[in-house]
Design an enzyme around this catalytic site. Structure first.
Site, mmCIF file in Angstrom:
data_model
loop_
_atom_site.group_PDB
_atom_site.id
_atom_site.type_symbol
_atom_site.label_atom_id
_atom_site.label_comp_id
_atom_site.label_asym_id
_atom_site.label_seq_id
_atom_site.Cartn_x
_atom_site.Cartn_y
_atom_site.Cartn_z
ATOM 1 N N LYS A 111 0.815 -1.222 0.000
ATOM 2 C CA LYS A 111 0.000 0.000 0.000
ATOM 3 C C LYS A 111 0.851 1.277 0.000
ATOM 4 O O LYS A 111 0.434 2.300 -0.542
ATOM 5 C CB LYS A 111 -0.962 0.001 1.182
ATOM 6 C CG LYS A 111 -2.065 -1.055 1.057
ATOM 7 C CD LYS A 111 -3.075 -0.939 2.183
ATOM 8 C CE LYS A 111 -4.084 -2.070 2.094
ATOM 9 N NZ LYS A 111 -5.140 -1.965 3.108
ATOM 10 N N ALA B 98 -1.297 2.275 15.496
ATOM 11 C CA ALA B 98 -0.907 3.555 14.886
ATOM 12 C C ALA B 98 -0.174 3.316 13.572
ATOM 13 O O ALA B 98 0.682 4.096 13.179
ATOM 14 C CB ALA B 98 -0.040 4.354 15.858
ATOM 15 N N GLY C 78 -0.547 1.799 9.303
ATOM 16 C CA GLY C 78 -1.244 2.221 8.089
ATOM 17 C C GLY C 78 -2.758 2.099 8.186
ATOM 18 O O GLY C 78 -3.488 2.934 7.642
HETATM 19 P P1 ATR Z 1 -0.898 -1.849 9.187
HETATM 20 O O1 ATR Z 1 -0.498 -1.216 7.904
HETATM 21 O O2 ATR Z 1 -1.731 -3.085 9.021
HETATM 22 O O3 ATR Z 1 -1.505 -0.889 10.152
HETATM 23 P P2 ATR Z 1 1.597 -1.659 10.500
HETATM 24 O O4 ATR Z 1 1.792 -0.320 9.923
HETATM 25 O O5 ATR Z 1 2.747 -2.634 10.518
HETATM 26 O O6 ATR Z 1 0.440 -2.440 9.795
HETATM 27 O O7 ATR Z 1 1.055 -1.486 11.992
HETATM 28 C C1 ATR Z 1 0.781 -2.569 12.819
HETATM 29 C C2 ATR Z 1 0.159 -2.031 14.114
HETATM 30 O O8 ATR Z 1 -0.175 -3.142 14.949
HETATM 31 C C3 ATR Z 1 1.095 -1.143 14.916
HETATM 32 O O9 ATR Z 1 0.330 -0.159 15.566
HETATM 33 C C4 ATR Z 1 1.675 -2.149 15.935
HETATM 34 O O10 ATR Z 1 2.119 -1.566 17.132
HETATM 35 P P3 ATR Z 1 3.621 -0.949 17.246
HETATM 36 O O11 ATR Z 1 3.593 0.353 16.506
HETATM 37 O O12 ATR Z 1 3.887 -0.802 18.669
HETATM 38 O O13 ATR Z 1 4.516 -1.973 16.559
HETATM 39 C C5 ATR Z 1 0.456 -2.975 16.209
HETATM 40 N N1 ATR Z 1 0.754 -4.298 16.759
HETATM 41 C C6 ATR Z 1 1.242 -5.381 16.102
HETATM 42 N N2 ATR Z 1 1.369 -6.433 16.936
HETATM 43 C C7 ATR Z 1 0.940 -6.008 18.158
HETATM 44 C C8 ATR Z 1 0.832 -6.630 19.453
HETATM 45 N N3 ATR Z 1 1.164 -7.898 19.650
HETATM 46 N N4 ATR Z 1 0.364 -5.870 20.478
HETATM 47 C C9 ATR Z 1 0.019 -4.580 20.296
HETATM 48 N N5 ATR Z 1 0.102 -3.943 19.093
HETATM 49 C C10 ATR Z 1 0.561 -4.641 18.053
#
Ligand code: ATR
Length: 273
Positions: free
Chosen positions: A66, A128, A130
């Site tokens: 994306k 926080a 995408g």
């Molecule tokens: P997307 O584009 O799907 O939003 P991303 O930009 O990689 O994917 O973001 C993933 C989100 O899931 C982030 O907010 C991440 O938190 P961090 O910024 O602290 O990494 C969150 N996330 C992923 N695994 C998590 C977990 N086990 N517990 C809490 N938050 C999680």
């Protein structure tokens, strides 16, 4: 002549987009072919340009491309620019138009299909990345009383608050910063559920009558939705409606005809539990 569209991703085998667009085309009498293309991780722009050179008219784009879809655009929409990501491309001569329909798909699903108007509501977005970035502007446009963003890494939530400052008043922080606050709509935009991980959420975060929404679809009751259920939330939903509503936006943008979504949602909805 049949117009060609496709969804690009990696992996892409699970994608429901060809089925959804096929049903839309049937219902609206549009002559399109829509396929799924698995793109090598280092081959995004080549694939886009080859698809266009072969007469393709537009593309949906899913993970992990994306951001690259936004970058390849010559004419990104305002919401794609703010999200820094696009999920839909349209070819117009040499121009590549890009938009991001994820947020509007979410809002339409909440408001039209789930009967949950956002105006005046307290909305909490978890994550926080995408997915949250894509959702913020369309949510803010509905006039909620509050939008809070909580993220495991609080600094990313603060950065997002700064980036959107001109467009939306946000509250941002870590999960601990939520204190005793309650929310009417709690949306999981993290990828935690994909690995069956649980978020550090207090049960008190859900106001009486709250809606809990997980953007993930097809995974049944995710850990987040289970948490919500355990906290007494009866209105829980996964992201299948969001997927179909964003597809309807894309279809309308490409074809100039807005398909009905209700029957498609009924067909694709799997009971959560
Ligand atoms: P997307 O584009 O799907 O939003 P991303 O930009 O990689 O994917 O973001 C993933 C989100 O899931 C982030 O907010 C991440 O938190 P961090 O910024 O602290 O990494 C969150 N996330 C992923 N695994 C998590 C977990 N086990 N517990 C809490 N938050 C999680």
């Amino acid at each position: 002549m049949t117009d060609r569209y496709a969804v690009l991703g990696n992996p892409i085998g699970h994608s429901k987009s060809p089925l959804i667009h096929g049903l839309f085309a049937q219902a609206t009498g549009q002559d399109i072919a829509y396929t799924a293309i698995e793109v090598p991780l280092d081959g995004f722009s080549e694939t886009v340009l080859a698809f266009r050179a072969g007469g393709g008219r537009g593309l949906n784009v899913t993970l992990p491309f994306k951001l690259q879809a936004f970058e390849i655009a010559t004419d990104p929409s305002e919401r794609a620019r703010l999200a820094g990501a696009a999920n839909c491309l349209k070819f117009d001569g040499e121009r590549i138009l890009a938009d991001n329909f994820d947020g509007v798909g979410l809002v339409n699903d909440l408001q039209r299909n789930l009967g949950c108007p956002l105006a005046g509501k307290r909305v909490l977005l978890l994550g926080a990345g995408g997915a949250t970035r894509g959702a913020l502007l369309p949510i803010a446009a509905e006039g909620p009383a509050l939008i809070a963003v909580a993220n495991r890494t609080a600094s990313k939530a603060h950065a997002l608050q700064r980036d959107f400052a001109a467009h939306a008043q946000l509250q941002s922080g870590g999960y601990d910063d939520l204190g005793g606050q309650r929310f009417d709509v709690v949306i999981n935009a993290t990828s935690a559920g994909l690995t069956q991980e649980t978020l550090p959420l207090e049960a008190s975060v859900f106001a009486p009558g709250a809606v809990a929404y997980d953007m993930v679809y097809g995974k049944g009751l995710t850990p987040f939705l289970q948490q919500a259920r355990a906290a007494g939330v009866s209105r829980v939903a996964d992201g299948v409606g969001m997927l179909i509503e964003q597809a309807a936006e894309a279809f309308a943008w490409w074809r100039g005809v807005r398909p009905e979504t209700r029957a498609v949602i009924q067909q694709l909805t799997v009971p959560l539990a």
